[in-house]
Scaffold this motif. Structure first.
Motif, short mmCIF file in Angstrom:
data_model
loop_
_atom_site.label_atom_id
_atom_site.label_comp_id
_atom_site.label_asym_id
_atom_site.label_seq_id
_atom_site.Cartn_x
_atom_site.Cartn_y
_atom_site.Cartn_z
N LEU A 39 0.85 -1.19 0.00
CA LEU A 39 0.00 0.00 0.00
C LEU A 39 0.89 1.24 0.00
N ASP A 41 1.22 5.50 -0.40
CA ASP A 41 0.50 6.57 0.30
C ASP A 41 0.50 7.83 -0.56
N THR A 75 -10.65 4.08 -4.44
CA THR A 75 -10.44 4.01 -2.99
C THR A 75 -11.42 4.97 -2.32
N CYS A 79 -6.59 8.16 3.86
CA CYS A 79 -5.71 7.06 4.25
C CYS A 79 -6.34 6.04 5.19
N THR A 82 -9.32 4.04 3.70
CA THR A 82 -8.92 3.05 2.70
C THR A 82 -8.27 1.85 3.37
N ARG A 83 -7.43 2.08 4.37
CA ARG A 83 -6.79 0.97 5.07
C ARG A 83 -7.83 0.08 5.75
N LEU A 86 -9.48 -1.86 2.92
CA LEU A 86 -8.55 -2.81 2.32
C LEU A 86 -8.41 -4.06 3.19
N ALA A 227 3.02 -1.38 4.10
CA ALA A 227 2.43 -0.05 3.87
C ALA A 227 3.51 0.99 4.07
N SER A 337 -2.52 2.47 -4.16
CA SER A 337 -2.37 3.67 -3.34
C SER A 337 -3.62 3.84 -2.49
N ASP A 338 -3.47 4.52 -1.37
CA ASP A 338 -4.62 4.67 -0.47
C ASP A 338 -5.58 5.76 -0.91
N ASN A 339 -5.13 6.68 -1.76
CA ASN A 339 -5.98 7.75 -2.26
C ASN A 339 -5.20 8.49 -3.34
N VAL A 432 -11.71 -0.57 -3.29
CA VAL A 432 -10.79 -1.15 -2.32
C VAL A 432 -11.46 -2.20 -1.44
#
Length: 748
Positions: A39, A41, A75, A79, A82-83, A86, A227, A337-339, A432
């Protein structure tokens, strides 16, 4: 953890008339693949080479060449959410993570923690015979619960991972990171002066985990969640990477956007008829900038590119190691990517992340003063809006927004043993939340109805495994809602309705836009006026999805206001006004430190000294902001770091051995202003007028006693500057805040 199996042998009077029995270990199916989730960032849609960028990312490009790229993957726009999605396969509001894990707003969707009825992929796979390893950024535990007293149920080891090494908060300095191993705080293994960089350290630990796993349990598959801190600010990289990109962005963001779009079309990442979205509001044309602005802004992008290429190189070490231990072909790599790219550098870029967190803007002159430090340990930089816009080419807006620039992100899936369509691109819409059900389908595992005795909510995602051998055809996902800070959107059957929300505005007055994404990849042609009935139906469906997934109440307050509000969870550290820390206390993360901002307070240290003793007694923060109480040259110093400017008050120490009572008192005289004064054994020393102090935020770094452990708060000493005397205790007494937040507006 699984409940123990009931004993199935027999127990007689003696061992001779008894039958032994051993529980059968839970084993994964033979041949089950390893799973590696990488992942990144704040990496925008166009940032990787294989998605159109000029930045060198050969390792990620090679993963794409051996697997699949998804150009219609989405996503949550931020952050922590999304995590959460995910790792659980559920929508982020439904599991309690509406925004970042640094605030609990008092509503079910806004707890800043993942509810236990949404088990993680680690909890599921651990009970299916997998080893579970996590490395890097976590940001899923409430910030005030990340000290050494926990609680630990939202730390990685509390959510199914068996080993962990990384940092728990939103961001950290790449040269001076806050680190945790398993459930305890640790120091970086080396200093920046010795060439240390966090990404290298994270990959070192990932490789170590894999080595242990494949040596000691070679038949047991593993889940590795890596990550990185890259490319969240601060954008910091080794000097040789910074030097490589010097001068490469002098052409400016407008040219880079055009070049990236052309490459995207050539690669098939976007359709050939894709339009480049107009410049985002507040982004100036490159040619309209002054020569100084161009020089400064290009330097910010150089640091970003260096940071990303360095990350790619470190990922390459992990890939090569997996190949060396014969695990690469049967490893599912999921890289995302998270965003989208971050707007948090604002118009001028930033050499100090605290400006954005305080709702201030870095002055251009301030940034220019630090231009030669960009990318180094001496500043904590982020690029300006124009480069974030280029990172999201050809899309609109940024991270935090529900337009495509915030939520449409790169996804690469590589699995040589299971994906034969190497190098192809997939166009089906996915989200995601779909990664967990994909992994579960591949390894043949059903999502459990119960974990650790807690009934589980259904998985919300839709497996995308069908796309592995299917280039065309519709998505199997019926719809997906989006919401972040009041921005809203809904995707359904190839159409997208989206509303941009101005903070503080009436939600009912937000204008909804409508896009046919099959014909308009970059959301450039608003069809709201041509298709009012369709738009109305999609808005109504958004409200239905909002009810279904606990999105409400809408809340457009930003990070700062939620962190600083006096309305906090009753057990949160910042509800206290008195703190006592005994000498020897472990590092204290920023979310659990005394909230001294914009209020009167007193800090008192009881220390035992000999003549000549020196060093830091208390330090909180980093090079970007904070405070330090220390002794040097027979003087007590208190340095308050306000955006790099030091307010210093000093007092003489008596020339004797024994116990001293050292005090710093701040008296608030107005909004973010006051008078600081030091005292020794009750005798007042120097006082200093402080016309400006931090409103919401000083630093992501926390507090230490007896040293300045990480990025130094004060420029008046080098390194940790450990205290050579003895600290008995340090007390903080905070004045009442009386809801001071909101009684003024921040400076322009």
């Amino acid at each position: 953890m699984r409940a123990p199996d009931a004993f199935a042998g027999t127990i007689g009077t003696t061992v001779q008339d008894s039958t032994p029995w051993w529980p059968q270990p839970r084993r994964a199916r033979p041949g089950s693949p390893n799973v590696v989730m990488v992942l990144l960032d704040d990496v925008g849609f166009a940032s990787l080479g294989c998605f159109g960028s000029e930045i060198s990312t050969p390792v990620m490009d090679d993963l794409a060449a051996r697997g699949l790229r998804y150009r219609n993957f989405h996503t949550t726009a931020l952050c922590s959410p999304t995590r959460a999605s995910l790792l659980t396969g559920r929508n982020h509001h439904a599991v309690g993570m509406s925004i970042i894990a640094n605030a609990d707003s008092g509503f079910p969707s806004k707890r800043g923690a993942v509810s236990h009825n949404a088990g993680t992929i680690a909890e599921i796979l651990r009970d299916q015979g997998y080893s579970t390893l996590a490395v890097g950024k976590w940001h899923l535990a409430p910030a005030d619960q990340t000290s050494q007293v926990g609680p630990f149920d939202q730390w990685p080891l509390g959510r199914g991972f068996e080993r962990y090494y990384g940092f728990l908060d939103a961001a950290t300095d790449q040269f001076h990171p806050e680190l945790t191993r398993d459930n305890h705080r640790v120091d970086p293994p080396a200093s920046a002066a010795d060439g240390y960089h966090l990404t290298e350290d994270l990959v070192d630990n990932a490789i170590s985990f894999v080595t242990d796993q494949t040596s000691l349990a070679p038949d047991k598959p593993f889940l590795l969640y890596l990550a990185t801190g890259a490319t969240h600010s601060p954008h910091q990289a080794p000097a040789e990477y910074l030097a490589k990109y010097r001068g490469q962005y002098d052409c400016g963001w407008d040219t880079i956007r055009q070049q990236r779009l052309q490459r995207q079309k050539e690669l098939g990442i976007v359709p050939a008829d894709t339009d480049l979205a107009p410049a985002n509001p507040g982004v100036a044309a490159w040619d309209s900038l002054s020569e100084q602005e161009q020089r400064l802004f290009a330097r910010f992008q150089e640091a970003y590119a260096a940071f990303l290429e360095h990350t790619d190189a470190q990922l390459g070490r992990l890939v090569r190691h997996l190949d060396h231990v014969d695990e690469l072909d049967n490893t599912i790599f999921v890289l995302l990517s998270d965003n989208g790219a971050s707007q948090e550098g604002q118009a001028n870029g930033s050499v100090n992340m605290a400006f954005y967190e305080n709702r201030d803007v870095d002055p251009l002159d301030y940034n220019l003063e630090h231009i030669d430090k960009i990318g180094t340990a001496e500043v904590q930089n982020n690029y300006p809006l124009g480069w974030a816009m280029a990172a999201n080419t050809p899309l609109k807006r940024y991270k935090q927004n529900t337009h495509a620039g915030g939520v449409r992100d790169p996804l690469i899936i590589s699995w040589p043993a299971g994906i034969s369509a190497a190098g192809e691109i997939r166009d089906q819409f996915h989200h995601v939340t779909d990664i967990v059900p994909t992994v579960l389908e591949i390894i043949g595992v059903e999502a459990p109805e119960e974990i650790n005795g807690v009934p589980q909510m259904p998985v919300h995602g839709t497996s995308l495994a069908y796309t592995f051998d299917r280039a065309g055809g519709p998505s199997r996902k019926p719809a997906q809602y989006f919401e972040m800070f009041g921005h809203r959107a809904l995707w359904s059957d190839g159409w997208k309705a989206v509303a941009y929300h101005e903070r503080g505005a009436d939600y009912a007055q937000d204008r909804w836009e409508l896009y046919d994404l099959a014909a308009d990849f970059s959301e450039c042609h608003d069809l709201a006026d041509e298709e009012p009935q369709r738009l109305h139906a999609m808005i109504e469906r958004w409200w239905a999805e909002a009810g279904r997934y606990d999105v409400l109440p809408l809340d457009d307050r930003g990070f700062a206001e939620r962190r600083a509000t006096s309305q906090s969870r009753p057990d949160a550290a910042r509800t206290n006004n008195s703190f006592r820390y005994w000498g020897g206390i472990s590092h204290l993360p920023s979310g659990a430190t005394p909230f001294i901002l914009d209020r009167s307070y007193t800090m008192t240290a009881q220390v035992d000294v000999e003549p000549g003793d020196r060093g830091v007694i208390v330090a909180c923060g980093s090079v970007g902001g904070g405070y330090s109480l220390y002794i040097d040259d027979g003087l007590l110093h208190h340095d308050y770091n306000y955006y790099g400017r030091i307010y210093r008050a000093v007092a003489a120490l008596p020339e004797r051995s024994g116990r001293l009572r050292l005090e710093y008192r701040f008296t608030r005289t107005g909004p973010c202003a006051g008078i600081g004064q030091v005292a020794v054994d009750g005798l007042p020393g120097e006082q200093i007028t402080m016309p400006a102090t931090s409103r919401y935020f000083m630093s992501w770094a926390g507090l230490d006693l007896g040293r300045d452990a990480l990025s130094p708060v004060s420029s008046n000493y080098d390194g940790e500057f450990p205290f050579t005397g003895h600290i008995d205790r340090v007390d903080f007494e905070l004045g009442d805040r009386d809801d001071l937040i909101g009684d003024y507006e921040p400076a322009d």
